[in-house]
Scaffold this active site. Structure first.
Site, PDB file in Angstrom:
ATOM      1  N   CYS A   2       5.893  -5.739  17.787  1.00 19.72           N
ATOM      2  CA  CYS A   2       6.823  -4.767  18.334  1.00 19.72           C
ATOM      3  C   CYS A   2       8.039  -5.493  18.889  1.00 19.72           C
ATOM      4  CB  CYS A   2       6.143  -3.981  19.437  1.00 19.72           C
ATOM      5  SG  CYS A   2       4.556  -3.320  18.915  1.00 19.72           S
ATOM      6  N   ARG A  27      13.524  -5.616  11.466  1.00 18.25           N
ATOM      7  CA  ARG A  27      12.122  -6.023  11.344  1.00 18.25           C
ATOM      8  C   ARG A  27      11.213  -4.886  10.909  1.00 18.25           C
ATOM      9  NH1 ARG A  27      10.366  -8.923  16.339  1.00 18.25           N
ATOM     10  NH2 ARG A  27       9.555  -6.865  16.757  1.00 18.25           N
ATOM     11  N   TRP A  74       5.432  -1.344  16.104  1.00 16.98           N
ATOM     12  CA  TRP A  74       4.789  -1.590  14.794  1.00 16.98           C
ATOM     13  C   TRP A  74       3.311  -1.413  15.103  1.00 16.98           C
ATOM     14  CZ3 TRP A  74       5.598  -2.884   9.682  1.00 16.98           C
ATOM     15  CH2 TRP A  74       4.567  -3.541   9.022  1.00 16.98           C
ATOM     16  N   ASN A  98       3.926  -5.705  23.779  1.00 17.59           N
ATOM     17  CA  ASN A  98       3.795  -6.251  22.434  1.00 17.59           C
ATOM     18  C   ASN A  98       2.556  -7.133  22.461  1.00 17.59           C
ATOM     19  OD1 ASN A  98       4.134  -7.394  19.949  1.00 17.59           O
ATOM     20  ND2 ASN A  98       5.969  -8.558  20.460  1.00 17.59           N
ATOM     21  N   GLY A  99       1.664  -6.976  21.488  1.00 20.36           N
ATOM     22  CA  GLY A  99       0.459  -7.810  21.456  1.00 20.36           C
ATOM     23  C   GLY A  99      -0.774  -6.965  21.210  1.00 20.36           C
ATOM     24  N   GLU A 484      -1.319 -18.297  -7.204  1.00 23.25           N
ATOM     25  CA  GLU A 484      -0.389 -17.885  -6.149  1.00 23.25           C
ATOM     26  C   GLU A 484       0.791 -18.863  -6.041  1.00 23.25           C
ATOM     27  OE1 GLU A 484       0.255 -15.345  -4.612  1.00 23.25           O
ATOM     28  OE2 GLU A 484       1.301 -15.902  -2.789  1.00 23.25           O
ATOM     29  N   LYS A 488       4.662 -17.787  -6.538  1.00 22.55           N
ATOM     30  CA  LYS A 488       5.698 -18.034  -5.520  1.00 22.55           C
ATOM     31  C   LYS A 488       6.897 -18.717  -6.171  1.00 22.55           C
ATOM     32  CE  LYS A 488       4.851 -15.904  -3.008  1.00 22.55           C
ATOM     33  NZ  LYS A 488       3.729 -15.076  -2.880  1.00 22.55           N
ATOM     34  N   GLU A 491       8.829 -16.304  -8.675  1.00 23.34           N
ATOM     35  CA  GLU A 491       9.546 -15.133  -8.146  1.00 23.34           C
ATOM     36  C   GLU A 491      10.780 -15.497  -7.317  1.00 23.34           C
ATOM     37  OE1 GLU A 491       7.323 -12.387  -5.618  1.00 23.34           O
ATOM     38  OE2 GLU A 491       6.211 -14.041  -4.744  1.00 23.34           O
ATOM     39  N   HIS A 507      -8.493 -25.807 -23.520  1.00 25.67           N
ATOM     40  CA  HIS A 507      -8.617 -24.708 -24.484  1.00 25.67           C
ATOM     41  C   HIS A 507      -7.244 -24.183 -24.907  1.00 25.67           C
ATOM     42  CE1 HIS A 507     -12.931 -24.707 -23.993  1.00 25.67           C
ATOM     43  NE2 HIS A 507     -12.755 -24.718 -22.670  1.00 25.67           N
ATOM     44  N   LYS A 606      10.144  -5.084  -2.158  1.00 24.19           N
ATOM     45  CA  LYS A 606       9.035  -5.414  -1.255  1.00 24.19           C
ATOM     46  C   LYS A 606       7.841  -4.483  -1.475  1.00 24.19           C
ATOM     47  CE  LYS A 606       7.111  -7.813   1.976  1.00 24.19           C
ATOM     48  NZ  LYS A 606       6.546  -9.096   1.516  1.00 24.19           N
TER      49      LYS A 606
HETATM   50  C1  AGP Z   1       4.252 -11.281  -3.871  1.00 24.70           C
HETATM   51  O1  AGP Z   1       5.024 -12.306  -3.388  1.00 24.70           O
HETATM   52  C2  AGP Z   1       4.946 -10.065  -4.300  1.00 24.70           C
HETATM   53  N1  AGP Z   1       5.842  -9.571  -3.353  1.00 24.70           N
HETATM   54  C3  AGP Z   1       4.043  -9.028  -4.950  1.00 24.70           C
HETATM   55  O2  AGP Z   1       3.270  -9.644  -5.927  1.00 24.70           O
HETATM   56  C4  AGP Z   1       3.109  -8.202  -4.024  1.00 24.70           C
HETATM   57  O3  AGP Z   1       2.076  -9.000  -3.556  1.00 24.70           O
HETATM   58  C5  AGP Z   1       2.561  -6.993  -4.812  1.00 24.70           C
HETATM   59  O4  AGP Z   1       3.621  -6.170  -5.203  1.00 24.70           O
HETATM   60  C6  AGP Z   1       1.546  -6.203  -4.025  1.00 24.70           C
HETATM   61  O5  AGP Z   1       2.102  -5.664  -2.863  1.00 24.70           O
HETATM   62  P1  AGP Z   1       1.192  -5.056  -1.721  1.00 24.70           P
HETATM   63  O6  AGP Z   1       0.375  -6.159  -1.180  1.00 24.70           O
HETATM   64  O7  AGP Z   1       2.170  -4.513  -0.724  1.00 24.70           O
HETATM   65  O8  AGP Z   1       0.337  -4.006  -2.330  1.00 24.70           O
END
Ligand code: AGP
Length: 611
Positions: A2, A27, A74, A98-99, A484, A488, A491, A507, A606
């Site tokens: 928050c 935020r 939040w 907050n916490g 992962e 990273k 993307e 393979h 996002k």
């Molecule tokens: C990861 O860096 C991406 N932003 C993306 O793969 C994300 O994890 C995916 O869209 C799932 O989102 P969510 O966890 O909000 O469901």
């Protein structure tokens, strides 16, 4: 996570508080509110949703007075609503917080038995009652805050106004950020510097255990436990407003990578009961875990990678079969699920369309459902109501599109769930459960050690920023970390990268190996280590350039690789959350050096709320 703002001085507090809250808008939050003190009378206004809602409320009913506190929420306890929005009040005492208060249920029950009436579902309201009780017993504001903080377990940044203490704001801080801003004849409180940076650049960064009172002429600080006066340095902040939003980091992603130890601490807070040898999975109907015959985890993107680690943990600790499926696939093929199938959806945002649809479909077919989510009361947690429930990750708002702290908190939540499931099914002894929990408790400090090796990732990023392709290899529970790491890099840097199970190299992908394709190998001592070393040698034998991720105690690894990124040697089950950190940092620094839009990479959003 928050946002808090406070003002005491000669001006009207309301516009300063609202402006401060607007500086924290970046935020994200679900509700907001302010309280002011005009002489000895307090005024509270709250609204769910955006700040515009609160502004409209204040236009109709302004708040007089030149002392006040404000809050953007939040949600962590209780859904986002006006009733749960801060401030909370009891007998003339008004608080914002907050916490997370770990023992809020016990305290609430005690206070209720003493006849106190609660009007919200929040843990914060506890503070208003505890302080009001102490005030009624004759304590002054500072003593009352100390009495309240001595009863609670958890984290707090707390700001308090009291009708019987005009011209002052009380505060306390433990494990949640809080600063005092010092102006000319006016003072401020804030969870984050940007909230008041347009008014002052002189700050006291409060330390854990600090309590005190701010008045127009300045702040008095005390040690919460002993009550002794303490001195803290005054710092002048030279950050621009944009830098201040990012806490001095260049990008939100970098800030969020560095927030991971704190985020993990919050995920664990109140959930590992070492004395009892048990986990406490708040939000989950633990009784339903007993009858689970099979687990099916579904998610997208980074959350799907967390799910793949979850499979290892669930099968190992709960001895129950666990499948993992991409939500975009699961939703369209009539899956075979029964009442004994526990479907676990994982989502940072809680709004991902494919994950939501897959979850609903499985529930329709008779499965019991649970989700791991970062956003309270989002669509996915709502779709789990009336079934097993939601385990919140409590990572705080994640702003960078590339998921970092959400991922590692998901790993921790899955680990807690696997322990809970193992215990509910009678598959896990108390001794093993305790050693798993101890490993989790060590994680925040181990993460700090990973972050301390950041300079190595910068050096490596400088060497490889021009690469066109990269390969990431892992085995067992680090295979998802290879996936992962590659995600990273692609993307945010737009470099093509693939994650592969190391054993699959021969393979097919081995045909790609040459000096132009750096290969990152997760070579961590523990299960599968020798086999990974063989895979690593297969790459070297074909002229491949190997970067290894290895443990700090593995001196020999340097002989097998061009460079080694180090992490502390840890429990195998917590190693994935550590091994991902150098990969996040490497991707971040490559992208930064290439000058891409790190926080908002091209073509990405996002929350993916469409198919
Ligand atoms: C990861 O860096 C991406 N932003 C993306 O793969 C994300 O994890 C995916 O869209 C799932 O989102 P969510 O966890 O909000 O469901």
């Amino acid at each position: 996570m928050c946002g808090i703002v406070g003002y005491v001085g000669p001006e009207r507090a309301e516009p300063i508080l609202v402006e401060g809250l607007s500086r924290l808008e970046y935020r994200g939050y679900d509700s907001a509110g302010i309280a002011t003190l005009d002489g000895t009378k307090s005024y509270v206004r709250r609204a769910a949703g955006k700040l515009a809602q609160l502004r409209a409320r204040l236009q109709a009913e302004p708040c007089p007075g030149s002392v006040g506190i404000g809050h953007t929420r939040w949600a962590t306890h209780g859904r986002p609503s006006e009733g749960n929005a801060h401030p909370h009040t009891s007998n003339g005492v008004t608080v914002v917080h907050n916490g997370i208060i770990e023992n809020h249920r016990e305290l609430r029950d005690e206070l209720r038995r003493d006849g106190r009436l609660f009007t919200s579902e929040t843990d914060t309201e506890i503070f208003a009652h505890l302080i009001a009780v102490a005030r009624a017993q004759g304590a002054d504001l500072l003593q009352a805050i100390r009495a309240a903080t001595s009863c609670v377990r958890g984290a707090y940044a707390l700001a308090v106004i009291d009708e019987a203490t005009p011209g002052a704001i009380g505060f306390a801080k433990l494990a949640s950020p809080l600063v005092v801003g010092l102006g000319e004849g006016e003072s401020f409180l804030a969870s984050d510097v940007p909230a008041v940076l347009s008014h002052t650049r002189r700050f006291i960064f409060l330390e854990d255990g600090d309590v005190g009172v701010v008045r127009a002429e300045g702040a008095q600080l005390f040690d919460g436990k002993t009550g002794r006066s303490v001195e803290r340095a005054h710092r002048t902040i030279t950050w621009s407003a944009v830098m201040a939003e990012k806490g001095g980091h260049k990008h939100f992603m970098h800030k969020e990578i560095h927030e991971q130890p704190r985020a993990i601490t919050d995920t664990l807070r109140g959930r590992i009961l070492l004395d009892d040898g048990k986990v406490a999975l708040d939000g989950i109907d633990e009784a339903q875990l007993k009858g689970v015959e099979r687990v099916l985890i579904t998610a997208c993107g980074t959350s799907w990678h967390a799910a793949l680690v979850g499979k290892y943990l669930v099968e190992k600790l709960a001895h129950v079969s666990c499948d993992v499926e991409l939500a975009s696939e699961l939703r369209y093929r009539e899956p075979v699920v029964t009442a004994g199938t526990l479907v676990v959806a994982i989502s940072q945002s809680g709004e991902t369309a494919d994950t939501l649809a897959a979850l609903k479909e499985c529930r329709r077919l008779g499965a019991c459902v649970l989700c791991i989510c970062n956003v309270v009361d989002a669509a996915i947690p709502r779709a789990c109501e009336g079934s097993v429930g939601t385990l919140y990750t409590r990572a705080g708002p994640e702003i960078g599109v590339a998921s970092t702290k959400a991922f590692t908190t998901q790993l921790v939540a899955l680990h807690l769930l696997a322990i809970g499931l193992g215990q509910a099914r009678g598959a896990l002894t108390t001794t093993t459960a305790r050693s798993e929990m101890e490993a989790l408790a060590r994680l925040p400090l181990e993460m700090e050690r990973c972050l301390a090796h950041e300079a190595d990732t910068v050096k490596l990023a400088q060497q490889h920023m021009g690469a066109r392709d990269m390969l990431y290899l892992g085995r067992g529970h680090t295979f998802p970390i290879a996936l992962e790491g590659a995600l990273k890099l692609k993307e945010i840097s737009y470099i093509h990268a693939e994650g592969y199970a190391a054993g699959e190299m021969k393979h097919g992908p081995i045909a790609l190996i040459d000096e132009h394709m750096p290969v990152i190998v997760l070579a961590l001592r523990g299960p599968g280590y020798e086999k990974v070393l063989s895979n690593l040698e297969e790459v070297r034998a074909r002229g491949g350039r190997v970067i290894a991720v290895g443990t700090e105690d593995d001196a020999e690894l340097s002989q097998h690789a061009e460079a080694v990124l180090r992490i502390p040697a840890a429990h195998p089950h917590t190693t994935p959350a550590l091994a991902v950190i150098p990969l996040q940092l490497f991707a971040y620094h490559v992208a930064d050096l290439r000058g891409t839009d790190v926080d908002q990479p091209r073509n990405l959003a996002k929350s993916v709320t469409v198919e």
